[in-house]
Design a protein around this motif. Structure first.
Motif, PDB file in Angstrom:
ATOM      1  N   LEU A 138      -2.809 -31.988  38.433  1.00  0.00           N
ATOM      2  CA  LEU A 138      -3.125 -31.756  37.015  1.00  0.00           C
ATOM      3  C   LEU A 138      -3.755 -30.382  36.831  1.00  0.00           C
ATOM      4  CD1 LEU A 138      -4.493 -35.247  35.961  1.00  0.00           C
ATOM      5  CD2 LEU A 138      -2.553 -34.077  34.938  1.00  0.00           C
ATOM      6  N   TYR A 139      -4.718 -30.057  37.719  1.00  0.00           N
ATOM      7  CA  TYR A 139      -5.332 -28.723  37.652  1.00  0.00           C
ATOM      8  C   TYR A 139      -4.265 -27.644  37.820  1.00  0.00           C
ATOM      9  CZ  TYR A 139     -10.328 -29.976  37.889  1.00  0.00           C
ATOM     10  OH  TYR A 139     -11.584 -30.420  37.624  1.00  0.00           O
ATOM     11  N   LEU A 140      -3.382 -27.819  38.815  1.00  0.00           N
ATOM     12  CA  LEU A 140      -2.364 -26.808  39.058  1.00  0.00           C
ATOM     13  C   LEU A 140      -1.447 -26.685  37.839  1.00  0.00           C
ATOM     14  CD1 LEU A 140      -1.472 -27.462  42.825  1.00  0.00           C
ATOM     15  CD2 LEU A 140      -3.054 -25.803  41.841  1.00  0.00           C
ATOM     16  N   GLY A 141      -1.176 -27.815  37.177  1.00  0.00           N
ATOM     17  CA  GLY A 141      -0.349 -27.787  35.972  1.00  0.00           C
ATOM     18  C   GLY A 141      -1.009 -26.984  34.866  1.00  0.00           C
ATOM     19  N   VAL A 142      -2.324 -27.195  34.683  1.00  0.00           N
ATOM     20  CA  VAL A 142      -3.062 -26.462  33.650  1.00  0.00           C
ATOM     21  C   VAL A 142      -3.052 -24.962  33.969  1.00  0.00           C
ATOM     22  CG1 VAL A 142      -5.365 -26.074  32.695  1.00  0.00           C
ATOM     23  CG2 VAL A 142      -4.506 -28.388  32.940  1.00  0.00           C
ATOM     24  N   ILE A 143      -3.275 -24.616  35.247  1.00  0.00           N
ATOM     25  CA  ILE A 143      -3.277 -23.206  35.647  1.00  0.00           C
ATOM     26  C   ILE A 143      -1.893 -22.600  35.408  1.00  0.00           C
ATOM     27  CG2 ILE A 143      -3.523 -21.627  37.606  1.00  0.00           C
ATOM     28  CD1 ILE A 143      -5.511 -23.674  38.791  1.00  0.00           C
ATOM     29  N   ALA A 144      -0.853 -23.356  35.793  1.00  0.00           N
ATOM     30  CA  ALA A 144       0.517 -22.846  35.658  1.00  0.00           C
ATOM     31  C   ALA A 144       0.854 -22.618  34.191  1.00  0.00           C
ATOM     32  CB  ALA A 144       1.502 -23.830  36.291  1.00  0.00           C
ATOM     33  N   LEU A 145       0.483 -23.587  33.322  1.00  0.00           N
ATOM     34  CA  LEU A 145       0.783 -23.426  31.895  1.00  0.00           C
ATOM     35  C   LEU A 145       0.060 -22.204  31.324  1.00  0.00           C
ATOM     36  CD1 LEU A 145       0.755 -26.942  30.228  1.00  0.00           C
ATOM     37  CD2 LEU A 145       2.616 -25.300  30.307  1.00  0.00           C
ATOM     38  N   ASN A 146      -1.206 -22.041  31.730  1.00  0.00           N
ATOM     39  CA  ASN A 146      -1.977 -20.910  31.212  1.00  0.00           C
ATOM     40  C   ASN A 146      -1.359 -19.578  31.601  1.00  0.00           C
ATOM     41  OD1 ASN A 146      -4.105 -21.826  29.608  1.00  0.00           O
ATOM     42  ND2 ASN A 146      -5.255 -22.514  31.392  1.00  0.00           N
ATOM     43  N   SER A 147      -0.824 -19.507  32.819  1.00  0.00           N
ATOM     44  CA  SER A 147      -0.301 -18.215  33.241  1.00  0.00           C
ATOM     45  C   SER A 147       1.174 -18.039  32.887  1.00  0.00           C
ATOM     46  CB  SER A 147      -0.529 -18.013  34.743  1.00  0.00           C
ATOM     47  OG  SER A 147      -0.128 -19.150  35.448  1.00  0.00           O
ATOM     48  N   ALA A 148       1.870 -19.150  32.570  1.00  0.00           N
ATOM     49  CA  ALA A 148       3.301 -19.019  32.275  1.00  0.00           C
ATOM     50  C   ALA A 148       3.536 -18.584  30.831  1.00  0.00           C
ATOM     51  CB  ALA A 148       4.017 -20.339  32.541  1.00  0.00           C
ATOM     52  N   ILE A 149       2.590 -18.912  29.932  1.00  0.00           N
ATOM     53  CA  ILE A 149       2.805 -18.612  28.513  1.00  0.00           C
ATOM     54  C   ILE A 149       2.078 -17.320  28.169  1.00  0.00           C
ATOM     55  CG2 ILE A 149       2.537 -19.463  26.160  1.00  0.00           C
ATOM     56  CD1 ILE A 149       2.592 -22.316  27.368  1.00  0.00           C
ATOM     57  N   GLU A 150       2.841 -16.370  27.657  1.00  0.00           N
ATOM     58  CA  GLU A 150       2.310 -15.031  27.401  1.00  0.00           C
ATOM     59  C   GLU A 150       1.187 -15.055  26.365  1.00  0.00           C
ATOM     60  OE1 GLU A 150       2.482 -11.270  28.803  1.00  0.00           O
ATOM     61  OE2 GLU A 150       4.078 -12.704  29.243  1.00  0.00           O
ATOM     62  N   ASP A 151       1.437 -15.716  25.229  1.00  0.00           N
ATOM     63  CA  ASP A 151       0.448 -15.738  24.153  1.00  0.00           C
ATOM     64  C   ASP A 151      -0.695 -16.684  24.504  1.00  0.00           C
ATOM     65  OD1 ASP A 151      -0.672 -15.311  21.565  1.00  0.00           O
ATOM     66  OD2 ASP A 151       0.038 -17.330  21.048  1.00  0.00           O
ATOM     67  N   LYS A 152      -1.929 -16.147  24.545  1.00  0.00           N
ATOM     68  CA  LYS A 152      -3.080 -16.911  25.038  1.00  0.00           C
ATOM     69  C   LYS A 152      -3.378 -18.136  24.186  1.00  0.00           C
ATOM     70  CE  LYS A 152      -4.691 -13.751  28.173  1.00  0.00           C
ATOM     71  NZ  LYS A 152      -5.180 -13.911  29.507  1.00  0.00           N
ATOM     72  N   ARG A 153      -3.203 -18.020  22.852  1.00  0.00           N
ATOM     73  CA  ARG A 153      -3.507 -19.167  21.979  1.00  0.00           C
ATOM     74  C   ARG A 153      -2.514 -20.295  22.217  1.00  0.00           C
ATOM     75  NH1 ARG A 153      -7.744 -17.492  18.281  1.00  0.00           N
ATOM     76  NH2 ARG A 153      -8.240 -19.667  18.596  1.00  0.00           N
ATOM     77  N   THR A 154      -1.234 -19.940  22.343  1.00  0.00           N
ATOM     78  CA  THR A 154      -0.216 -20.969  22.614  1.00  0.00           C
ATOM     79  C   THR A 154      -0.469 -21.602  23.980  1.00  0.00           C
ATOM     80  OG1 THR A 154       1.250 -19.410  21.537  1.00  0.00           O
ATOM     81  CG2 THR A 154       2.256 -21.393  22.431  1.00  0.00           C
ATOM     82  N   ALA A 155      -0.807 -20.763  24.965  1.00  0.00           N
ATOM     83  CA  ALA A 155      -1.079 -21.271  26.315  1.00  0.00           C
ATOM     84  C   ALA A 155      -2.239 -22.254  26.285  1.00  0.00           C
ATOM     85  CB  ALA A 155      -1.396 -20.109  27.249  1.00  0.00           C
ATOM     86  N   ALA A 156      -3.304 -21.908  25.520  1.00  0.00           N
ATOM     87  CA  ALA A 156      -4.473 -22.781  25.446  1.00  0.00           C
ATOM     88  C   ALA A 156      -4.104 -24.119  24.820  1.00  0.00           C
ATOM     89  CB  ALA A 156      -5.569 -22.107  24.637  1.00  0.00           C
ATOM     90  N   ARG A 157      -3.219 -24.079  23.808  1.00  0.00           N
ATOM     91  CA  ARG A 157      -2.840 -25.330  23.151  1.00  0.00           C
ATOM     92  C   ARG A 157      -2.053 -26.221  24.115  1.00  0.00           C
ATOM     93  NH1 ARG A 157      -0.627 -23.520  17.626  1.00  0.00           N
ATOM     94  NH2 ARG A 157      -2.198 -21.932  18.033  1.00  0.00           N
ATOM     95  N   ALA A 158      -1.083 -25.624  24.831  1.00  0.00           N
ATOM     96  CA  ALA A 158      -0.264 -26.410  25.759  1.00  0.00           C
ATOM     97  C   ALA A 158      -1.120 -26.983  26.888  1.00  0.00           C
ATOM     98  CB  ALA A 158       0.854 -25.535  26.323  1.00  0.00           C
TER      99      ALA A 158
END
Lengths: 245, 148
Positions: A138-158
């Motif tokens: 789960l942690y790795l998923g959160v890290i991956a989503l944060n770094s995969a999405i360019e826009d920081k606000r969208t990344a935070a939401r996902a």
């Protein structure tokens, strides 16, 4: 109360306040950890069954507690970010994930090192161990989503949604040893009646738990400060900070 | 801005819905699969016929006092596993973990035999949640025996 929170949640105020707090957290972490390690490794008596090997508990148990504690902080911060769109909450959630993943990894590795001599195996697919491994994913998923999405606000939401979905795993980890027959033993400290651990071992364990909490406070503030500077790099106060140097 | 307008309430509801929804879905799934999530069967469950004989299973319990028989010329070992209600006999060949001893919790992985005994491929030691210095353990035992 709201006014205070509002003030604290402004990135500029946070940047200067955390800069003052970090040394306090860092030095008290070092002091408590040294005392805890000394009492854990030298003063605490050997265990009646496990002899000296049980001492890995002074790292393993606080690391496992932190893995769950940081996840809850991350999920709550993620939830606040989702609801109120507070930038600082999103930053705290994103900064917590790698620290939580490290503690989860540490708990799994020290558990394996402990399991080999005591249980006779590095790893078993019992409920406690498997749930902790899922926490790492789960942690790795959160890290991956944060770094995969360019826009920081969208990344935070996902990643906030993923963190909230994963919250279900936390009570499963805690109660797994009660709900099922597991190889992992039951809780010694976090139960309602008196802890089934001798006071001479409990004190260093709690000291290490406090030291790990202070370590988290130090590192999460340092990470969040970098993140704040990065996200606010175009604002006037960051520009002033740079030109002042 | 920390406020509670209509939009914030809606988002809060969605967040709560995610947590509660996923939580109850997982709770239901766990309740349905609970039997398969057991890491081991107890001797009582085996006696009640809950454990299959056709696949690899795990048996957990305490090693009965005075039941451990070691072969003098090999690593063969025979002992009883009990949950203080029922007892089954276990045979194993190999090296045992450090914590294996009488009156210690263990988990044996292997096959149920037709005659109700159990042949283990692997034996793991399960330790309890009690941590204490040896002197305290000795004092507790002494107190217990003087009570009896």
């Amino acid at each position: 109360m709201w006014a205070f929170l509002h003030k604290f949640s402004s990135p500029k105020y946070f940047y200067f306040l955390s800069g003052r707090l970090i040394p306090w957290f860092a030095w008290s972490c070092l002091a408590v950890m040294l005392v805890g390690l000394y009492y854990g490794l030298f003063e605490a008596p050997p265990d009646y069954q496990q002899g000296e090997s049980y001492r890995i508990m002074f790292v393993h148990v606080p690391a496992a507690w932190m893995s769950m504690f940081i996840y809850m902080v991350m999920a709550v911060a993620g939830g606040i970010g989702l609801i109120w769109h507070i930038k600082l909450a999103e930053i705290m959630a994103a900064s917590s994930a790698p620290i939580g993943a490290s503690f989860t990894f540490l708990a799994l590795v020290t558990g394996a090192l402990w399991g080999k001599p005591m249980w006779g195996t590095w790893w078993v697919w019992d409920a406690r161990l498997t749930a902790e491994l899922i926490l790492l994913f789960l942690y790795l998923g959160v890290i991956a989503l944060n770094s995969a999405i360019e826009d920081k606000r969208t990344a935070a939401r996902a990643s906030g949604v993923l963190a909230l979905v994963g919250v279900v795993n936390i009570p499963i980890i805690h109660y797994s040893v009660e709900w099922w027959n597991t190889l992992h033993q039951g809780a010694s400290v976090t139960k309602l009646d008196a802890p089934s651990i001798h006071i001479s071992m409990l004190i260093p364990l709690l000291l290490m738990a406090v030291a790990f909490k202070l370590y988290y406070a130090t590192v999460v503030l340092m990470r969040a400060r970098c993140e704040v500077l990065d996200r606010e790099r175009n604002s006037s106060w960051v520009q002033d900070l740079i030109s002042a140097k | 801005m920390i406020t509670m307008n209509q939009k914030h309430k809606q988002r809060l509801a969605i967040v709560l819905l995610i947590v509660v929804g996923i939580g109850s879905a997982v709770a239901l799934a766990i309740a349905a699969f609970s039997e398969n999530m057991l890491y081991f069967f107890s001797p009582t469950q085996i006696m009640a016929g809950e454990a299959p004989t056709t696949r690899l299973i795990r048996v957990g319990g305490m090693v009965s006092k005075g039941s451990v028989q070691r072969a003098p010329d090999s690593l063969k070992i025979k002992f009883d596993v009990t949950d203080y209600a029922h007892t089954i006999s276990v045979q194993y060949t190999g090296i045992l973990p450090d914590l294996f001893r009488e009156e210690q919790g263990i988990v044996a992985i292997g096959w149920m035999q037709e005659d109700g005994s159990f042949i283990a491929d692997e034996v793991l030691a399960k330790h309890d949640e009690n941590y204490m210095p040896p002197e305290v353990s000795a004092a507790l035992k002494a107190a217990e025996s003087s009570d009896n």
